[in-house]
Write an enzyme that holds these catalytic residues in place. Sequence first.
Site, short mmCIF file in Angstrom:
data_model
loop_
_atom_site.label_atom_id
_atom_site.label_comp_id
_atom_site.label_asym_id
_atom_site.label_seq_id
_atom_site.Cartn_x
_atom_site.Cartn_y
_atom_site.Cartn_z
N LYS A 270 -5.69 0.92 26.17
CA LYS A 270 -6.76 1.07 25.18
C LYS A 270 -7.66 2.21 25.63
O LYS A 270 -8.22 2.17 26.72
CB LYS A 270 -7.56 -0.22 25.05
CG LYS A 270 -8.73 -0.08 24.08
CD LYS A 270 -9.45 -1.39 23.84
CE LYS A 270 -10.61 -1.20 22.88
NZ LYS A 270 -11.32 -2.45 22.61
N LYS A 323 -3.60 1.46 21.75
CA LYS A 323 -4.68 1.64 20.79
C LYS A 323 -5.51 2.86 21.15
O LYS A 323 -5.86 3.01 22.32
CB LYS A 323 -5.55 0.38 20.83
CG LYS A 323 -6.78 0.40 19.99
CD LYS A 323 -7.54 -0.88 20.22
CE LYS A 323 -8.79 -0.85 19.37
NZ LYS A 323 -9.61 -2.00 19.60
C1 PBG Z 1 -13.70 -4.43 21.03
C2 PBG Z 1 -12.75 -3.94 20.00
C3 PBG Z 1 -12.86 -2.70 19.37
C4 PBG Z 1 -11.83 -2.62 18.46
C5 PBG Z 1 -11.09 -3.81 18.55
N1 PBG Z 1 -11.68 -4.62 19.53
C6 PBG Z 1 -13.89 -1.63 19.48
C7 PBG Z 1 -14.24 -1.07 20.79
O1 PBG Z 1 -13.50 -1.18 21.76
O2 PBG Z 1 -15.32 -0.51 20.86
C8 PBG Z 1 -11.60 -1.44 17.57
C9 PBG Z 1 -10.75 -1.62 16.39
C10 PBG Z 1 -10.84 -0.55 15.38
O3 PBG Z 1 -11.51 0.48 15.54
O4 PBG Z 1 -10.23 -0.75 14.33
N2 PBG Z 1 -13.28 -5.31 21.96
#
Ligand code: PBG
Length: 402
Positions: A270, A323
């Site tokens: 991520k 991601k």
């Molecule tokens: C936070 C989380 C995020 C997303 C999913 N879980 C945002 C972040 O890490 O700030 C993002 C998903 C998206 O942008 O569609 N745990």
Amino acid sequence: MMTSSMLYYANLPLSMPRMLRVRASNTNDNVPIKKMGMSDEECEAAIVAGNIPEAPPAPPKPAAPAGTPVVPSLSLSRRPRRNRRSPSLRAAFQETSLSPANLVYPLFIHEGEEDTPIGAMPGCYRLGWRHGLVEEVSKARDVGVNSIVLFPKVPDALKTSTGDEAYNENGLVPRTIRLLKDKYPDLIIYTDVALDPYSSDGHDGIVREDGVIMNDETVHQLCKQAVAQARAGADVVSPSDMMDGRVGAIREALDAEGFQHVSIMSYTAKYASSFYGPFREALDSNPRFGDKKTYQMNPANYREALIETHEDESEGADILLVKPGLPYLDIIRLLRDNSPLPIAAYQVSGEYSMIKAGGVLKMIDEERVMMESLMCLRRAGADIILTYFALQAARCLCGEKR
Ligand code: PBG
């Protein structure tokens, strides 16, 4: 739920008209062929005797436009275009397919009764957990999407620096899981494990006074959160926080409470991405200060994803997630080639909003770009795709016009 036409369409190239039907023979089949009343033996005898019945001539060579240069044909042993020359051939040789079964639908929920539109994500809403959400899940199931992931908008008054609301067994997420499981026992419910929706600092972990995100203390909270979600009936818990060692700790905590059957989908790679902007607006979960770069990965890094992969594998993750999605296809392929575990890709909020915006401005064909982007994520190696397009894409795969 799944119709045969859905399976059929799922294997067709995107450009193929939905109306297309495979037929036993072609256009002449409305001209009745007169039977002559001859037996097979008589037909064969007629041929042997040189009495050949008539069949249509081969079609003439189509004319090229005037002015087309006359050239000797290239002497090529391979002409790749041969396998692309008709819809049937293209369908036969298509390497990747996309089906509603591959899609996981992320849904935003809140305590309200109404569904409130999310400005930065046209077509997405904070759904009322008791009404709008249940309807949306039912629509998704109608077109073969039976997997969802829940993201809660938590009232500010419940946010604290240690995010304890995350493991309130009567909090919004556990309550919603119980409601959904009561209505749809076979629905697959994924949950997000991270503190940000519950943190007064908007970070995924506990923030020390010097701004450091505390790893092991956060993992302790995440374990309690995952267990609360599992107790409510979650099928797959998904740590998206990027703390070190959380997969192994969560596995142990789940097993200790008798949730051996609950899977862990780890956000393995991520990245600290600006593509999450619209999501943070949706949940009102922007970090109050700083950024997430001390826990989420540097977008410039590729090999580092292998370290995370090996850790998550050895700690017992069931699914590995990458991601964002489209800008990180190389990472999806990297994980695919280096792990036998199923791979998930998250087409995040910014990717969704860009396609929506391009469509609204008539700069691109929204539906085709949506389907192509999903197909490309599959081609890169994703088994499942988390996408805000899940319902729209599944309807498209089912041949339903919006
Ligand atoms: C936070 C989380 C995020 C997303 C999913 N879980 C945002 C972040 O890490 O700030 C993002 C998903 C998206 O942008 O569609 N745990």
